[in-house]
Design a protein around this motif. Structure first.
Motif, PDB file in Angstrom:
ATOM      1  N   ARG A 167       0.818  -1.219   0.000  1.00  0.00           N
ATOM      2  CA  ARG A 167       0.000   0.000   0.000  1.00  0.00           C
ATOM      3  C   ARG A 167       0.849   1.267   0.000  1.00  0.00           C
ATOM      4  O   ARG A 167       0.437   2.308  -0.523  1.00  0.00           O
ATOM      5  CB  ARG A 167      -0.917   0.030   1.232  1.00  0.00           C
ATOM      6  CG  ARG A 167      -2.101  -0.906   1.171  1.00  0.00           C
ATOM      7  CD  ARG A 167      -2.750  -1.036   2.547  1.00  0.00           C
ATOM      8  NE  ARG A 167      -2.936   0.247   3.201  1.00  0.00           N
ATOM      9  CZ  ARG A 167      -4.025   1.011   3.072  1.00  0.00           C
ATOM     10  NH1 ARG A 167      -5.023   0.587   2.311  1.00  0.00           N
ATOM     11  NH2 ARG A 167      -4.116   2.165   3.704  1.00  0.00           N
ATOM     12  N   TRP A 168       2.021   1.185   0.589  1.00  0.00           N
ATOM     13  CA  TRP A 168       2.865   2.369   0.707  1.00  0.00           C
ATOM     14  C   TRP A 168       3.263   2.927  -0.653  1.00  0.00           C
ATOM     15  O   TRP A 168       3.445   4.130  -0.789  1.00  0.00           O
ATOM     16  CB  TRP A 168       4.132   2.026   1.495  1.00  0.00           C
ATOM     17  CG  TRP A 168       3.896   1.831   2.961  1.00  0.00           C
ATOM     18  CD1 TRP A 168       2.709   1.580   3.590  1.00  0.00           C
ATOM     19  CD2 TRP A 168       4.885   1.861   3.993  1.00  0.00           C
ATOM     20  NE1 TRP A 168       2.890   1.448   4.941  1.00  0.00           N
ATOM     21  CE2 TRP A 168       4.210   1.613   5.228  1.00  0.00           C
ATOM     22  CE3 TRP A 168       6.267   2.058   3.995  1.00  0.00           C
ATOM     23  CZ2 TRP A 168       4.893   1.581   6.442  1.00  0.00           C
ATOM     24  CZ3 TRP A 168       6.939   2.013   5.207  1.00  0.00           C
ATOM     25  CH2 TRP A 168       6.258   1.781   6.405  1.00  0.00           C
ATOM     26  N   GLY A 193       0.403   0.900  19.662  1.00  0.00           N
ATOM     27  CA  GLY A 193       1.234  -0.190  20.128  1.00  0.00           C
ATOM     28  C   GLY A 193       2.270  -0.595  19.112  1.00  0.00           C
ATOM     29  O   GLY A 193       2.755   0.225  18.329  1.00  0.00           O
ATOM     30  N   HIS A 194       2.586  -1.903  19.084  1.00  0.00           N
ATOM     31  CA  HIS A 194       3.661  -2.385  18.223  1.00  0.00           C
ATOM     32  C   HIS A 194       3.364  -2.144  16.746  1.00  0.00           C
ATOM     33  O   HIS A 194       4.287  -1.883  15.963  1.00  0.00           O
ATOM     34  CB  HIS A 194       3.879  -3.880  18.479  1.00  0.00           C
ATOM     35  CG  HIS A 194       5.103  -4.424  17.809  1.00  0.00           C
ATOM     36  ND1 HIS A 194       6.381  -4.016  18.140  1.00  0.00           N
ATOM     37  CD2 HIS A 194       5.246  -5.341  16.815  1.00  0.00           C
ATOM     38  CE1 HIS A 194       7.250  -4.658  17.378  1.00  0.00           C
ATOM     39  NE2 HIS A 194       6.592  -5.465  16.567  1.00  0.00           N
ATOM     40  N   PHE A 195       2.110  -2.221  16.367  1.00  0.00           N
ATOM     41  CA  PHE A 195       1.772  -2.033  14.960  1.00  0.00           C
ATOM     42  C   PHE A 195       1.199  -0.649  14.696  1.00  0.00           C
ATOM     43  O   PHE A 195       0.243  -0.479  13.938  1.00  0.00           O
ATOM     44  CB  PHE A 195       0.843  -3.139  14.482  1.00  0.00           C
ATOM     45  CG  PHE A 195       1.587  -4.409  14.163  1.00  0.00           C
ATOM     46  CD1 PHE A 195       2.283  -4.546  12.979  1.00  0.00           C
ATOM     47  CD2 PHE A 195       1.636  -5.446  15.072  1.00  0.00           C
ATOM     48  CE1 PHE A 195       3.000  -5.693  12.680  1.00  0.00           C
ATOM     49  CE2 PHE A 195       2.352  -6.604  14.806  1.00  0.00           C
ATOM     50  CZ  PHE A 195       3.040  -6.733  13.598  1.00  0.00           C
ATOM     51  N   GLN A 204      -1.313   4.195  12.303  1.00  0.00           N
ATOM     52  CA  GLN A 204      -0.961   5.582  11.975  1.00  0.00           C
ATOM     53  C   GLN A 204      -0.254   5.654  10.622  1.00  0.00           C
ATOM     54  O   GLN A 204       0.701   6.405  10.451  1.00  0.00           O
ATOM     55  CB  GLN A 204      -0.047   6.144  13.070  1.00  0.00           C
ATOM     56  CG  GLN A 204      -0.559   6.024  14.480  1.00  0.00           C
ATOM     57  CD  GLN A 204      -1.642   7.037  14.774  1.00  0.00           C
ATOM     58  OE1 GLN A 204      -1.831   7.992  14.015  1.00  0.00           O
ATOM     59  NE2 GLN A 204      -2.370   6.854  15.854  1.00  0.00           N
ATOM     60  N   GLU A 205      -0.752   4.888   9.656  1.00  0.00           N
ATOM     61  CA  GLU A 205      -0.026   4.753   8.388  1.00  0.00           C
ATOM     62  C   GLU A 205       0.263   6.091   7.722  1.00  0.00           C
ATOM     63  O   GLU A 205       1.382   6.354   7.271  1.00  0.00           O
ATOM     64  CB  GLU A 205      -0.808   3.863   7.421  1.00  0.00           C
ATOM     65  CG  GLU A 205      -0.086   3.635   6.097  1.00  0.00           C
ATOM     66  CD  GLU A 205      -0.852   2.734   5.147  1.00  0.00           C
ATOM     67  OE1 GLU A 205      -1.484   3.261   4.213  1.00  0.00           O
ATOM     68  OE2 GLU A 205      -0.828   1.511   5.369  1.00  0.00           O
ATOM     69  N   VAL A 253       2.909   7.978   9.639  1.00  0.00           N
ATOM     70  CA  VAL A 253       4.207   7.306   9.490  1.00  0.00           C
ATOM     71  C   VAL A 253       4.828   7.627   8.140  1.00  0.00           C
ATOM     72  O   VAL A 253       6.009   7.990   8.049  1.00  0.00           O
ATOM     73  CB  VAL A 253       4.053   5.784   9.673  1.00  0.00           C
ATOM     74  CG1 VAL A 253       5.308   5.039   9.197  1.00  0.00           C
ATOM     75  CG2 VAL A 253       3.764   5.447  11.127  1.00  0.00           C
ATOM     76  N   LEU A 254       4.051   7.533   7.077  1.00  0.00           N
ATOM     77  CA  LEU A 254       4.576   7.819   5.743  1.00  0.00           C
ATOM     78  C   LEU A 254       5.005   9.279   5.627  1.00  0.00           C
ATOM     79  O   LEU A 254       6.055   9.580   5.044  1.00  0.00           O
ATOM     80  CB  LEU A 254       3.532   7.484   4.678  1.00  0.00           C
ATOM     81  CG  LEU A 254       3.265   5.993   4.467  1.00  0.00           C
ATOM     82  CD1 LEU A 254       2.165   5.786   3.427  1.00  0.00           C
ATOM     83  CD2 LEU A 254       4.526   5.254   4.044  1.00  0.00           C
ATOM     84  N   ASP A 255       4.205  10.181   6.177  1.00  0.00           N
ATOM     85  CA  ASP A 255       4.580  11.599   6.138  1.00  0.00           C
ATOM     86  C   ASP A 255       5.906  11.823   6.858  1.00  0.00           C
ATOM     87  O   ASP A 255       6.753  12.607   6.407  1.00  0.00           O
ATOM     88  CB  ASP A 255       3.488  12.454   6.781  1.00  0.00           C
ATOM     89  CG  ASP A 255       2.234  12.565   5.926  1.00  0.00           C
ATOM     90  OD1 ASP A 255       2.290  12.204   4.727  1.00  0.00           O
ATOM     91  OD2 ASP A 255       1.196  12.997   6.457  1.00  0.00           O
ATOM     92  N   HIS A 256       6.091  11.120   7.976  1.00  0.00           N
ATOM     93  CA  HIS A 256       7.333  11.282   8.733  1.00  0.00           C
ATOM     94  C   HIS A 256       8.520  10.690   7.972  1.00  0.00           C
ATOM     95  O   HIS A 256       9.609  11.295   7.942  1.00  0.00           O
ATOM     96  CB  HIS A 256       7.202  10.620  10.101  1.00  0.00           C
ATOM     97  CG  HIS A 256       8.430  10.769  10.942  1.00  0.00           C
ATOM     98  ND1 HIS A 256       8.856  11.979  11.433  1.00  0.00           N
ATOM     99  CD2 HIS A 256       9.358   9.849  11.349  1.00  0.00           C
ATOM    100  CE1 HIS A 256       9.975  11.810  12.124  1.00  0.00           C
ATOM    101  NE2 HIS A 256      10.299  10.533  12.092  1.00  0.00           N
TER     102      HIS A 256
END
Length: 259
Positions: free
Chosen positions: A22-23, A211-213, A218-219, A222-225
Motif C-alpha cells: 500500500r505504501w 502499540g507495536h503495529f 498511523q499509516e 508514518v509515511l509523512d514522517h
C-alpha cells in the motif's frame, strides 16, 4: 517524474513484501518504495526459511549490490529493523555505497533487545498468543485454521531468527539513523535512544500513538514522517529533491522523545 531515491523496506516477523504494498501508492513520485521479499514467503516461498539473521543480511547485500549505486535508504519494522541494520553493515563490509539513511521502527537497538524469550521454538498456542498480544493480525485471520497453518511456520522461524541473533560491536554507520516507535509498545525510551550509538551522521526519534503495529494504525502519519526524514536528511547539492534546494546535507534533528 521518475523516482530519485529508493527505499528498501524489510518486513516484520511472519510478513512478506506485501506488507508494504500500500505504501507504494501513497508517497511522492520522487520516492520509490521497494519491499524486499525474504526467502520462504511470497514470491520466494519455494526457498528455505533463513536460520541466521547475519547470514540473511549478507545474502540480501549480495542480491541488492547492483542497486546500491543509485541513491537509496533502508527501512525495517520490528524484526525488519534488526535486519535493515545488519544489511547496512553487510553492505559496508562489501565496500558498497552506504544508504542515505537507516530508518528503524518498532524495535530496540541491537545490543539492547530481549532475545531470551525467542531463543527456543514456540508452539502454535504460544505463537497465537503472541500475535494476539501484538494486535497486528485481524481476529478473523487468527481464527482461520488454514491461514494459520501456512503463517505459523514462517513466524516461528522468524522468531528463532531474532532469538538466536547476537549483536557484535562495530563502528557507527556512515549515515543518519531515524527511529520510529509506538507510545504503547514494549521498548523503553532508553532502548530506543540506544540506536544513536549506530548513527554516523544525525539521529532522530519520533513517537506515534499506538502499540507495536502503530505503522498500521498511523499509516498516513508514518509515511509523512518517513518522507520528511528523507527530505531533510538526504537532500544535498549532489542529489536535490523536489522543493528542497539549499537544504544542508548534514541536517541533524531530534524529534519528540529524544534528548
Amino acid at each position: 517524474m521518475s523516482a530519485v531515491l529508493t527505499l528498501f523496506c524489510l518486513p516484520y516477523a511472519g510478513a512478506s513484501a506485501m506488507s508494504y504494498a500500500r505504501w507504494r501508492r501513497n508517497v511522492p513520485a520522487w520516492l520509490d518504495i521497494r519491499p524486499v521479499e525474504l526467502p520462504g514467503r511470497g514470491a520466494r516461498a519455494g526457498e528455505p526459511l533463513a536460520t541466521d539473521l547475519v547470514d540473511l543480511a549478507a545474502q540480501l547485500a549480495r542480491e541488492l549490490r547492483g542497486e546500491t549505486y543509485r541513491p537509496y535508504a533502508l527501512f525495517g519494522h520490528s524484526m525488519g529493523s534488526l535486519l535493515a541494520f545488519e544489511l547496512a553493515c553487510a553492505l559496508r563490509a562489501h565496500n558498497l555505497p552506504a544508504p542515505r539513511a537507516l530508518l528503524v521502527s518498532g524495535g530496540s537497538a541491537p545490543a539492547h533487545r530481549d532475545y531470551l524469550r525467542f531463543r527456543q521454538p514456540l508452539n502454535d498456542a504460544q505463537l497465537l498468543a503472541e500475535l494476539t498480544s501484538l494486535q497486528g493480525t485481524p481476529p478473523e485471520a487468527l481464527q482461520d485454521p488454514e491461514l494459520m497453518r501456512l503463517a505459523l511456520p514462517v513466524l516461528r522461524a522468524d522468531f528463532l531468527l531474532c532469538g538466536r541473533y547476537r549483536y557484535q560491536p562495530m563502528a557507527p554507520l556512515q549515515c543518519p539513523v531515524h527511529v520510529l516507535a509506538g507510545t504503547e509498545d514494549r521498548a523503553s525510551e532508553a532502548q530506543l535512544l540506544a540506536w544513536r550509538e549506530h548513527a554516523g551522521a544525525g539521529f532522530s526519534l519520533e513517537l506515534f500513538a499506538g502499540g507495536h503495529f502503530f505503522i498500521q494504525e498511523q499509516e498516513r502519519a508514518v509515511l509523512d514522517h518517513l518522507v520528511a526524514c528523507l527530505e531533510t536528511t538526504l537532500a544535498s547539492p549532489a542529489m536535490p529533491l523536489p522543493g528542497l534546494a539549499g537544504v544542508r546535507p548534514d541536517s541533524h534533528f531530534l524529534c519528540k522523545g529524544a534528548t
